[in-house]
Structures are given as C-alpha cells and as structure tokens.
Scaffold this active site. Sequence first.
Site, short mmCIF file in Angstrom:
data_model
loop_
_atom_site.label_atom_id
_atom_site.label_comp_id
_atom_site.label_asym_id
_atom_site.label_seq_id
_atom_site.Cartn_x
_atom_site.Cartn_y
_atom_site.Cartn_z
N TYR A 1 68.49 5.31 69.68
CA TYR A 1 69.29 6.48 69.45
C TYR A 1 69.66 6.49 70.88
CZ TYR A 1 64.99 9.57 70.95
OH TYR A 1 63.83 9.86 71.56
N LYS A 2 69.23 5.58 72.10
CA LYS A 2 69.99 5.69 73.44
C LYS A 2 71.03 4.51 72.85
CE LYS A 2 65.54 7.81 75.45
NZ LYS A 2 64.67 8.08 75.60
N PHE B 1 57.44 7.61 81.15
CA PHE B 1 57.99 8.86 80.60
C PHE B 1 56.85 10.10 80.27
CE2 PHE B 1 60.57 10.71 76.26
CZ PHE B 1 61.21 11.34 77.00
N ARG C 1 71.59 13.34 85.63
CA ARG C 1 71.77 12.25 84.89
C ARG C 1 73.40 12.12 85.04
NH1 ARG C 1 67.09 10.67 80.83
NH2 ARG C 1 67.85 11.88 79.77
N ASP D 1 57.43 0.06 78.36
CA ASP D 1 58.49 0.87 76.84
C ASP D 1 59.63 0.77 76.97
OD1 ASP D 1 59.88 2.88 75.59
OD2 ASP D 1 58.22 4.72 76.68
#
Length: 426
Positions: A236-237, A128, A386, A211
């Site tokens: 939050y995913k 990321f 995605r 991560d």
Amino acid sequence: MPIRTDAAYARALDAADPLAKYRARFVMADPDLIYLDGNSLGRLPVAAQQLAVDVVTRQWGQQLIRSWNEGWFDAPARIGAKIAGLIGAQPDEVIVADATSINLFKLAVAALRHRRERRRILTDDLNFPSDLYILQGAIDLLERGHVLRVLQSPDGIHGPVEALATELAGGLADDVALVTLSHTVFKSGYTYDMAAVTRQVHAAGALTLWDLSHSVGAVPIDLNAAGADLAIGCTYKYLNGGPGAPAFLYVRRNLQERLLNPISGWWGQPAPFQFGLDYQPAQGMQRFLTGTAPITSLLMIEPGVDLLLEAGMDALRSKSIQQSEYLIGLWEAWLAPLGYRLNSPRDPAWRGSHISLGHEEGLRIDLALIRDLGVLPDFRSPDNIRLGIAPIYTTYADIHTAAARMQQVVADQLYVRYPAEKPAVT
Ligand SMILES: *Cc1c(COP(=O)(O)O)cnc(C)c1O
C-alpha cells in the site's frame, strides 16, 4: 553547485520529465494538494478505481462464487509473479498474502526452525517497531532461548554496518540464525547494500530476511543477484495497492521445500478443496498461504504494480534521485538556515525515496502544513517531517511548493497556532 530556486525551473524540470505522463494515470481528486506521503499510502490509480467497480458489481455482484475460478483463486500467485518483476525474483518465488507483520512472523519462525541449532537473531534499531515486536513474540513462542540483538545505528540515520560486520565475523557468528533488516529504513530512508550484507550473513552460515516495505516500487531491488534468502514487503506504499492491501513474501526457490509455514492453513495445502483432514504443505510458494485471501483488496494491487512495471524501475529510480537531490538543494537554500536538519543520508546511493527533515517544531510544522497549507507529508517522532517522493506521480512543482511552504511556516511562525499534541495517526 547551488540549484535554481525559482518556480520556472521546477516547471522546466517537469516539462522535460519522461515519466510526467504517468501522473494522469492516478486520481487527482484535489489538483492543488501537494501529496508527499506516497511512502505511507500511495495514491489511487485510475485503473484501480475502475477495477473496483467491476470487482464489486460484476465479479462479486453478478458472478458470485463463479469468480473464484475466473481470476480470484490464482490472484495471490498471479500478482506475486508481477511483483517479482519489481524485485529481481522469479515469478514463482513471490506470493501475496496477509499483512507484512504476519508474513514476517511466518518466515522468521520458518527460518529459525530451519537453523534450529543456532540462537542469535540480528536486527537494528532503525527497523520498523512492528518487526521487532513480531520477533519478540516469535522468540517467546518458540521457547528455545533465542537472543535478539538490536544493533545501534551510529547516528540514528545510517545503518550499523560496522557493528553488523563485527557480529558476523566475531566469536558468536556461528550462533547467528537469522539477520533481518528493513532494506530501506522508515525514518531516515537509509538503504542497505543488500548484496554486501547478504554475503556477510551467508559467510556466517545464517539466513537473511529483508523487509522491502519502504523500497519496493521506489528502489530497484535484485533479490536473486544478491542471493537473498527471504523477503517480505508492503503493497500500500509505493505500489499504490490501497489501504491495508495484503503484503507479499519471497522465498528463494531452493529454500521453498525446506521451510514450513507455521500458520498451516487450508490455502497452503496442495488441494484445499479436497478437504483432507491432515495438513500437507503445498509445493512452492503456495505453502506460505494460510486462509482465504481478502479478494476485493488483493485485486486492487494489480493496477498499481502494472503501472510501475510499465514505467520501469530504473527510470523511476533516476527520477527519484533527481527529485530528492532537488529537494535537498531547496533545503540547503531555504530550510537549513531556519533550523531544519537533514535526517537522511546525504548520498543518494544510500537513500530510498523519502527525505526526513528534522526541526524542533517538527510536529507543529507538520500540522500547519497538513491543515492549512495544502501539503501532506507525515511525521515520525521525535522530530522528523517525512517527505515521500513517489516518482510515478510526484512533480518537481510539488517539491518546489512544499519547500516554499515549509520555509514560510517557520519564517512567519505560522506553526505557533497549532497544538503540540499528536493525532492518533500521523
Ligand atoms: C509499512 C511497514 C510495515 C507495515 O506492516 P503491516 O503489517 O502492514 O502493518 C512493516 N514493515 C515496514 C518496514 C514498513 O515500512
């Protein structure tokens, strides 16, 4: 074996799904919306919606400051202990604080100071971007001549495992301080073999920092079994903790007393309310806290984590694989002939829970799906659509309908009406 492409088959798979009952535990404000972006922002659990009312009206509105001693002050450790159950860690090895980016900064600096005689940091170009920015900033700040090696993926999809092995066995291996990677990478969904990489990193005498943002809640993780040193991740995913909810960090127990938090604040002190004038690091994970936790958003994490613990990571993983294989089957039958490419690993053993499909018109297809076709995936440049599968609430019917609309949008050239310009958030 070609899969069945009829809608009745999708309905039959949903009817046979042992996890189907969990969908009703989430708020479905628009029952027709096909939401495939749970890897970016998870849905709202019904229990979190109810908790929000209690937190605001009773805990804050009535109890005011008294709530600190009634479940607020210990929330970072309490919720961290629950997340530990999802990632193969001990309850006292995980705590919730700050953003993922900030936790990466804290742990990377702590690790680089701990391995102070070494200069090299390894990562990859699938990581990321914020992770790379944080590492660049940490190197500037430390002013010790660290070198960030960004290893190149062989194909933009799979991790550079051979290049990594070469670096860790080569002449400069004993200069490697830290290897930090996304366990599941955000574009292609490739997932590293955590245990194998950690073994190589340890053989070189370096530390690992994983991560877990795109893995936690979607892929079973066993940090302890892998011998992982450090990890961070997002809530939050797939954890469904709410927009911008604070992140978590993990430090292997026998490293905790040897690492120091570079952002030394009062919440990382043994007794914040004694107000001593000299910083002392607390024992255990508490030292990795800095300042007052964002309580309203922190508390919202707990219901989503409880749901995942109840459903069980192994059951969630097997549904995720079955659903992603189903999606790939539909891609083969319907979408590949229309120019969609599979930008994720074909073998589910090397994949997280999202699938990226590339198309020359990816951005315009994405906009057509979102604005007019009731399908919400997201877009990652240059051409990735995605499709996030959150097995706790995604249905086979969702996947079937999404694939059918992705076929329609190209077959009928519906995308030509949309601008090829990106909105601020995709
Ligand atoms: C989502 C995500 C982040 C998010 O970082 P924030 O600090 O919360 O903005 C970090 N790393 C990875 C791999 C992610 O997928």
